[in-house]
Design an enzyme around this catalytic site. Structure first.
Site, PDB file in Angstrom:
ATOM      1  CG  ASP A  43       8.996  -3.069   5.830  1.00 19.81           C
ATOM      2  OD1 ASP A  43       9.331  -3.932   6.658  1.00 19.81           O
ATOM      3  OD2 ASP A  43       8.031  -3.208   5.055  1.00 19.81           O
ATOM      4  CB  VAL A  82       5.090   0.683  13.247  1.00 19.82           C
ATOM      5  CG1 VAL A  82       5.348   1.117  11.815  1.00 19.82           C
ATOM      6  CG2 VAL A  82       4.617  -0.767  13.318  1.00 19.82           C
ATOM      7  CG  ASN A 108       0.616  -1.515   4.144  1.00 20.25           C
ATOM      8  OD1 ASN A 108      -0.365  -2.097   3.691  1.00 20.25           O
ATOM      9  ND2 ASN A 108       1.837  -2.042   4.091  1.00 20.25           N
ATOM     10  CE1 TYR A 173      -4.071  -9.449   9.830  1.00 19.52           C
ATOM     11  CE2 TYR A 173      -6.369 -10.088   9.553  1.00 19.52           C
ATOM     12  CZ  TYR A 173      -5.217  -9.492   9.064  1.00 19.52           C
ATOM     13  OH  TYR A 173      -5.225  -8.928   7.804  1.00 19.52           O
ATOM     14  CE  LYS A 177      -4.963  -5.881   9.590  1.00 21.23           C
ATOM     15  NZ  LYS A 177      -4.103  -4.847   8.978  1.00 21.23           N
ATOM     16  CB  VAL A 206      -4.359  -8.657  -0.703  1.00 21.62           C
ATOM     17  CG1 VAL A 206      -3.590  -7.988  -1.844  1.00 21.62           C
ATOM     18  CG2 VAL A 206      -5.575  -7.813  -0.315  1.00 21.62           C
ATOM     19  CB  THR A 208       0.642  -9.636   0.103  1.00 21.94           C
ATOM     20  OG1 THR A 208       0.054 -10.103   1.332  1.00 21.94           O
ATOM     21  CG2 THR A 208      -0.264  -8.606  -0.543  1.00 21.94           C
TER      22      THR A 208
END
Length: 277
Positions: A43, A82, A108, A173, A177, A206, A208
Site C-alpha cells: 500500500d 503502484v 486492488n 474513474y 475501471k 462497498v 469502505t
C-alpha cells in the site's frame, strides 16, 4: 470478518494484494489468509494531492499485518506506490525473498477523486496503470514457477456501465475501471498458455473508506443541487451497499481450484445493480 471454519483451500500459496492497508484490500488479505495463503501486502500509505478524502496510512497497514498474523498466516508488508514500477518490484521482491513464491495476485489499489478538477491523471495512473504495473511485475515469477496461478483485477460496476457525473475525476474513474476489463482480457489470452488465469470482479458500492466519507457524501449532495436529481445507484436486491467481505468471498472462490477453468471473465458482485441499468 465473521468467524467461520476455513477449508484452508489455499494452503501453501502466496498472494500479493495491492491497496492492502484497509477496505477491500484488507478484506482480501484476511479472507485469503484464513483460507491458508501467506500474504504480500502493498500500500502507498501516503496522501495523493488530487484525492480529497484521507487515504490509508502506515497505521492502517500495520493493523492489516496484525489481523493477518492473527489468522496464523505469514505476511510481508511494504509501502509502495503502484504508479512507480520500480518501487512495486522492490516490494514484491521483499515478499518473494521471505515467502518464496507467488500464486495469487489481487490488483486492488484504487482511488476515487470524483469532483477533483485535477483527478483525471491520478485516477488513471493509480487504477489502470497501477494494475498494469502489478501484472507486469508478477509475470516473470509466475511463469518461471510453472505452476499456473490466478490474477484478479478489482474493477467496479462502473467498469461495465457508463455511470458517473460530468467531473473529470468521476469520468476518469469509470474510464479506468472499463480499462481494467481490456487489460484483463489481453492478459487472459497472453497468460493462458502458462495456466495463469486472469479475471476481473465488478462490485457495486462497498462500505469502505473510499466511498464512506464526507467528501463523497458532499459530492453526491452537490450533484443533487446542480441537477435536481442523482443517478439511480440503488441495487435490485434490498441492500444499500456491500461489505468488503462480500467481495473478498467472491475473490477467494475465483482464485481457488473451484474456479480453475475460469479465465477472461467479468464477474459482477452487484446485488443485481447491473441488471437494472
Amino acid at each position: 470478518m465473521t468467524d467461520r471454519p476455513s477449508s484452508k483451500a489455499l494452503r501453501g500459496k502466496v498472494a500479493l494484494i495491492t491497496g492492502a492497508a484497509r477496505g477491500q484490500g484488507r478484506a482480501h488479505a484476511l479472507r485469503l489468509a484464513a483460507d491458508g495463503a501467506d500474504i504480500i501486502a502493498v500500500d502507498f500509505c501516503e496522501q495523493i494531492a488530487s484525492v480529497p478524502y484521507p487515504l490509508a496510512d502506515p497505521d492502517d497497514l500495520a493493523a492489516t499485518v496484525k489481523l493477518v498474523e492473527d489468522t496464523g498466516a505469514r505476511i510481508v508488508a511494504r509501502q509502495a506506490d503502484v504508479r512507480d514500477q520500480d518501487a512495486l518490484a522492490t516490494a514484491l521482491q521483499a515478499g518473494l525473498d521471505e515467502l518464496g513464491r507467488l500464486d495469487i495476485v489481487v490488483a486492488n489499489a484504487g482511488i476515487a477523486p470524483m469532483a477533483a478538477a485535477d483527478g483525471w491523471r491520478d485516477v488513471i495512473d493509480v487504477n489502470l496503470t497501477g494494475a498494469y504495473h502489478t501484472i507486469e511485475a508478477v509475470i516473470p515469477t509466475m511463469i518461471e514457477q510453472g505452476d499456473g496461478g490466478s490474477i484478479v483485477l478489482i474493477s467496479s460496476a462502473a467498469g461495465l456501465a457508463g455511470i458517473g457525473s460530468h467531473d473529470s475525476g468521476a469520468i476518469g474513474y469509470t474510464a479506468s475501471k472499463h480499462g481494467l476489463v481490456g487489460l484483463m482480457r489481453v492478459y487472459a489470452n497472453l497468460l493462458a498458455q502458462h495456466s495463469i488465469r486472469v479475471n476481473s470482479v465488478h462490485p457495486v458500492g462497498v462500505d469502505t473508506p473510499m466511498i464512506n466519507n464526507d467528501y463523497i457524501r458532499g459530492w453526491l449532495a452537490q450533484l443533487v443541487a446542480q441537477t435536481g436529481s442523482v443517478p439511480d445507484m440503488s441495487n435490485a436486491l434490498p441492500v444499500a451497499v456491500l461489505e468488503p467481505e462480500d467481495v473478498a468471498n467472491a475473490v477467494a472462490w475465483l482464485v481457488s481450484d473451484a474456479a480453475r477453468y475460469l479465465t477472461g471473465i467479468t464477474l459482477p458482485i452487484d446485488a443485481g445493480f447491473l441488471n437494472k441499468v
